[in-house]
Scaffold this active site. Structure first.
Site, PDB file in Angstrom:
ATOM      1  N   ASP A 202      84.113  12.290  72.289  1.00 21.85           N
ATOM      2  CA  ASP A 202      83.515  13.522  71.763  1.00 21.85           C
ATOM      3  C   ASP A 202      84.622  14.457  71.280  1.00 21.85           C
ATOM      4  OD1 ASP A 202      82.035  15.721  71.142  1.00 21.85           O
ATOM      5  OD2 ASP A 202      81.193  16.020  73.146  1.00 21.85           O
ATOM      6  N   HIS A 204      83.942  17.194  69.895  1.00 21.85           N
ATOM      7  CA  HIS A 204      83.351  18.489  70.254  1.00 21.85           C
ATOM      8  C   HIS A 204      83.550  19.551  69.179  1.00 21.85           C
ATOM      9  CE1 HIS A 204      81.555  21.233  73.257  1.00 21.85           C
ATOM     10  NE2 HIS A 204      81.226  20.099  73.875  1.00 21.85           N
ATOM     11  N   GLU A 228      82.221  11.412  68.218  1.00 22.94           N
ATOM     12  CA  GLU A 228      81.142  12.396  68.181  1.00 22.94           C
ATOM     13  C   GLU A 228      81.636  13.745  67.661  1.00 22.94           C
ATOM     14  OE1 GLU A 228      78.335  14.871  71.334  1.00 22.94           O
ATOM     15  OE2 GLU A 228      79.373  13.049  71.985  1.00 22.94           O
ATOM     16  N   GLU A 254      74.051  17.542  67.310  1.00 23.32           N
ATOM     17  CA  GLU A 254      73.455  18.131  68.500  1.00 23.32           C
ATOM     18  C   GLU A 254      73.144  19.614  68.350  1.00 23.32           C
ATOM     19  OE1 GLU A 254      77.007  19.160  71.541  1.00 23.32           O
ATOM     20  OE2 GLU A 254      77.002  17.103  70.831  1.00 23.32           O
ATOM     21  N   HIS A 304      71.402  13.990  72.359  1.00 21.94           N
ATOM     22  CA  HIS A 304      72.386  14.839  73.034  1.00 21.94           C
ATOM     23  C   HIS A 304      72.023  15.052  74.484  1.00 21.94           C
ATOM     24  CE1 HIS A 304      74.044  19.060  73.844  1.00 21.94           C
ATOM     25  NE2 HIS A 304      75.085  18.257  73.842  1.00 21.94           N
TER      26      HIS A 304
END
Length: 392
Positions: A202, A204, A228, A254, A304
């Site tokens: 991720d 992020h 991700e 997400e 998510h």
């Protein structure tokens, strides 16, 4: 049957003091109730206010008219959209599906077309916050935990890019240092768990395009299952730019609050996995529409992280009934809020099963929920070393 009331329960997690849960319960004149959950962590008070503004509209409505109620709450105002609005609609929508399943005596996945699989395979987070000294110590702690999870049957694991690279100064995130740490961490995990275990990374949304490209290229030989949120999803054009420079699978979405926000990512094939959040993106009603749209583009679902037990149950029923599903992010465990929300879900290794109870298989103890009132958590903001703000 008519809706008589809608109540919001903001529940503090006594084991994770920075987290609260937003549960929404719908009551009817026949005594049947439905339970939903909203997302957008840190905006719980705003979501409660939005639900309260919807309550006079909902009283007296037929709760079986789920699509009609969704359209009313989304389109029945001059101003629409935004994460707080969509999260409030999501909680109400999930509660309506739960209620409908209870009335008919069937699990929600039967209302969504029936099961397309027997269970949802899941991936766990393997970071160990506050464990290990320095960047290498954080990697060693993560590797030890990951090996334990694999021994218990998990086939998918996930870690966050750069999350152990902060030089012991909590809240500091420097992209160049994060890239180097992430490559080292991925290599250590791959060596420890072997080639058969899938590893998700991720980003992020903390990386700018040049750093996202650099990191993706460094990771590619080690075969991540997906990367991700390499970029923030508000600007799909940047994902087109990214696609020209990397070949690893991309998962994203997400933060997107409605089907309209997904259009370019789906239509231009800018992602490989759809990270829809049921508790932000309008509930089961909206997520199903997004999933159907993705199916035409062969994009699989990887919903998510469902934070609480109700959102986890909603994701499970979505996963079981959705044809193109890959893997479910999971941080929920059976003992989380077990005295407040009971559930029929069971977790075996890395696989999540439904007990087949009517509705979502969840029930809220109102009194227990009120005994754990909301606690405002301080802001969690990342900075770079010069004290400028980094994306969280």
């Amino acid at each position: 049957m008519k809706i008589t009331d809608v109540k919001t329960f903001l529940v503090h997690d006594r084991e994770r003091p920075t987290r609260n849960y937003t549960f929404v319960k719908i009551y009817t004149d026949e005594g049947v109730t439905g339970l939903g959950e909203a997302g957008v962590t840190g905006r719980e008070l705003a979501v409660r206010g939005m639900v309260e503004s919807f309550t006079p509209i909902l009283r007296g409505m037929d709760p079986t008219r789920i699509e009609h109620i969704w359209q009313t709450l989304w389109r029945g105002h001059f101003f629409r959209g935004g994460h707080v609005h969509s999260a409030a609609v999501a909680a109400i929508d999930i509660a309506l599906w739960d209620l409908r399943g209870k009335v008919l005596g069937v699990p929600v996945y039967d209302l969504l077309g029936g099961r397309t699989r027997d269970y949802a395979r899941c991936y766990c987070h393997v970071q160990q916050p506050g464990v290990g000294h320095g960047p290498r110590g954080a990697i060693d702690a993560m590797v030890d935990y990951a090996k334990g999870q694999v021994e218990q049957g998990w086939q998918f694991i996930r870690f966050g890019a750069g999350e152990g690279s902060r030089q012991g100064a909590e809240g500091i995130y420097e992209q160049s240092r994060a890239v180097r740490w992430t490559v080292e961490a991925f290599g250590a995990l791959r060596d420890a768990v072997g080639p058969e275990i899938e590893i998700c990374v991720d980003f992020h949304q903390r990386t700018t395009p040049p750093y996202a490209i650099e990191l993706a290229r460094e990771l590619q030989p080690m075969r991540p299952f997906f990367i991700e949120d390499p970029l923030r999803a508000e600007n799909p054009a940047e994902f087109a730019y990214l696609r020209h420079h990397i070949s690893v699978p991309i998962a994203t979405g997400e933060q997107l609050p409605s089907k309209w926000d997904w259009r370019d990512l789906i239509e231009r094939d800018l992602m490989d996995y759809c990270r829809v959040d049921l508790c932000i993106c309008g509930g089961l009603t909206e997520a199903r529409k997004v999933a159907g749209w993705c199916e035409a583009h062969y994009i699989e679902q990887v919903p998510h992280n469902p934070l609480g037990p109700v959102s986890t149950a909603a994701c499970l029923h979505f996963d079981l009934s959705t044809p193109l599903f890959a893997v479910q992010e999971l941080t929920w465990r059976p003992d989380i809020l077990a005295d407040i929300v009971t559930t029929d879900m069971r977790l075996e290794g890395g696989n999540l099963y439904s007990g087949g109870s009517p509705g979502l298989g969840v029930e809220l103890n109102d009194e227990a929920a009120l005994a754990e009132p909301y606690q405002l958590a301080g802001p969690h903001i990342l900075h770079r070393e010069d004290n400028s703000v980094s994306d969280w």
